[in-house]
Design a protein around this motif. Sequence first.
Motif, short mmCIF file in Angstrom:
data_model
loop_
_atom_site.label_atom_id
_atom_site.label_comp_id
_atom_site.label_asym_id
_atom_site.label_seq_id
_atom_site.Cartn_x
_atom_site.Cartn_y
_atom_site.Cartn_z
N PHE A 40 0.84 -1.20 0.00
CA PHE A 40 0.00 0.00 0.00
C PHE A 40 0.88 1.26 0.00
O PHE A 40 0.54 2.26 0.64
CB PHE A 40 -0.92 0.00 1.22
CG PHE A 40 -1.82 -1.20 1.31
CD1 PHE A 40 -2.95 -1.30 0.52
CD2 PHE A 40 -1.51 -2.25 2.16
CE1 PHE A 40 -3.77 -2.41 0.58
CE2 PHE A 40 -2.32 -3.37 2.25
CZ PHE A 40 -3.46 -3.46 1.45
N GLY A 41 1.98 1.18 -0.70
CA GLY A 41 2.96 2.26 -0.66
C GLY A 41 2.40 3.62 -1.03
O GLY A 41 2.61 4.62 -0.32
N LEU A 42 1.68 3.71 -2.14
CA LEU A 42 1.15 4.99 -2.59
C LEU A 42 0.14 5.53 -1.58
O LEU A 42 0.16 6.74 -1.27
CB LEU A 42 0.50 4.84 -3.96
CG LEU A 42 -0.06 6.12 -4.59
CD1 LEU A 42 1.04 7.14 -4.79
CD2 LEU A 42 -0.76 5.81 -5.92
N SER A 109 8.13 3.95 -10.13
CA SER A 109 6.78 4.21 -10.64
C SER A 109 5.86 4.74 -9.55
O SER A 109 5.07 5.66 -9.78
CB SER A 109 6.19 2.95 -11.27
OG SER A 109 6.10 1.91 -10.31
N THR A 110 5.96 4.16 -8.34
CA THR A 110 5.14 4.63 -7.22
C THR A 110 5.50 6.06 -6.85
O THR A 110 4.61 6.90 -6.64
CB THR A 110 5.32 3.72 -5.99
OG1 THR A 110 4.93 2.40 -6.32
CG2 THR A 110 4.48 4.21 -4.82
N LEU A 111 6.79 6.35 -6.79
CA LEU A 111 7.22 7.71 -6.46
C LEU A 111 6.81 8.70 -7.53
O LEU A 111 6.43 9.84 -7.23
CB LEU A 111 8.74 7.75 -6.27
CG LEU A 111 9.27 7.14 -4.98
CD1 LEU A 111 10.78 7.27 -4.93
CD2 LEU A 111 8.65 7.80 -3.76
N LEU A 112 6.90 8.30 -8.79
CA LEU A 112 6.50 9.19 -9.88
C LEU A 112 5.01 9.55 -9.76
O LEU A 112 4.63 10.71 -9.92
CB LEU A 112 6.79 8.53 -11.22
CG LEU A 112 6.45 9.37 -12.47
CD1 LEU A 112 7.23 10.67 -12.46
CD2 LEU A 112 6.73 8.57 -13.74
N ILE A 113 4.18 8.55 -9.46
CA ILE A 113 2.74 8.82 -9.28
C ILE A 113 2.53 9.73 -8.08
O ILE A 113 1.74 10.68 -8.12
CB ILE A 113 1.97 7.50 -9.12
CG1 ILE A 113 2.05 6.68 -10.40
CG2 ILE A 113 0.51 7.77 -8.77
CD1 ILE A 113 1.46 5.28 -10.26
N PHE A 114 3.25 9.44 -6.98
CA PHE A 114 3.09 10.25 -5.77
C PHE A 114 3.47 11.71 -6.00
O PHE A 114 2.72 12.62 -5.65
CB PHE A 114 3.93 9.66 -4.64
CG PHE A 114 4.03 10.56 -3.44
CD1 PHE A 114 2.93 10.78 -2.63
CD2 PHE A 114 5.22 11.19 -3.12
CE1 PHE A 114 3.01 11.61 -1.52
CE2 PHE A 114 5.32 12.03 -2.03
CZ PHE A 114 4.21 12.24 -1.23
N PHE A 115 4.65 11.94 -6.60
CA PHE A 115 5.07 13.31 -6.87
C PHE A 115 4.09 14.00 -7.82
O PHE A 115 3.80 15.20 -7.67
CB PHE A 115 6.47 13.33 -7.48
CG PHE A 115 7.58 13.02 -6.51
CD1 PHE A 115 7.56 13.56 -5.23
CD2 PHE A 115 8.64 12.19 -6.86
CE1 PHE A 115 8.57 13.29 -4.33
CE2 PHE A 115 9.65 11.91 -5.97
CZ PHE A 115 9.62 12.46 -4.69
N SER A 116 3.58 13.27 -8.79
CA SER A 116 2.62 13.84 -9.73
C SER A 116 1.31 14.21 -9.04
O SER A 116 0.72 15.25 -9.34
CB SER A 116 2.34 12.84 -10.87
OG SER A 116 3.51 12.53 -11.58
#
Length: 345
Positions: A40-42, A109-116
């Motif tokens: 559940f990282g994001l 990919s998770t970090l990219l979605i989070f920052f976005s």
Amino acid sequence: MDIFYISLLPQLSGSTLLYTQIGNLPGIFQVLGEAASMPFGLAILILLFLGGLSKSAQFPFTQWLVTAMTGPTPVSALIHAATMVNLGAMLTFLTYPYLAFQASNLDVSTLLIFFSVMAGISLFTALYTSFNALVSNEQKVVLANSTADQISLMIFASSMGGVLAILDGNLILLFSGIAIGLIQMVAHGIYKATLFMNAGSVIHYTETRYMGTVAGLFKELKWVFITQLIVALNLANVPPLIGFWAHSYISSLTLTNPSLNLFYLFLEFLGAIYIIRYVMKTFLWRGSEHEEERGHVYPEMLISPTVLALASIGLGVSISLVTAFFSSRFFAEGFNFDFVEFGSH
């Protein structure tokens, strides 16, 4: 104050999810980078940051800041310029490096979605609060919406730096985004504190919170008008003031995406419109012509706004020294903080 208790819930939920996945919490910063690789990282990351976003009045938590304007104006100046309202931005400045350095290749990919997501929330907040400021006739409500708008740009700068760092594979871009956010924080603190203190002087003098109620107020409060105009021009992106440079640096983060860059320029246009509308409607409006008993603006009420207005000019003129400071103190030794080169990426 209910909003603060509500905002604690997502933080506690995120911490609980983090604990259940790791088993112990030696320190939140030590394990923050591992969150992205969890099932559940994001969700964990978003929940952890919602508390900071709510205290910075980011959407959908913007309304508390607007309705908190019943306090004394000097308190408003302090809160909006320097303290709690900046928490969400400071949280991103402090924690994003931990996310980036501790993350593995599988977490990208998770970090990219989070920052976005963080960048998207901040952009929508800027748009929402700018339109709110455009239609409000109460001085402190206009400035409160402006605070949420300007703080969202700090969060956008750091979040967009994270996006660019992942896409370009260069962590320097993350630190560039954070540094730009810090410059925006300094600039915003200077002009927003002045705007609030001068608004307090106007309210004390006219005995009304609303704009456009006194005709030709600039004639009666000449020095208040001059300092208010100077700091308003910071927000309106007029060179060489520090506000112009801070906003220009943020725009360098959007140059790789023409659509995003156009949207950001539209946000800056809205900011310039609502702050110029505020100054004109407060000081230059025709208003009521009949004579009324006025309050007083004492000389000591003009000292701090004058110092800060001059600081916005001085820092703007010496912007090369400001960027040199970040180059030598904020980044690794030998790294040159060149915004022209950064904008060419």
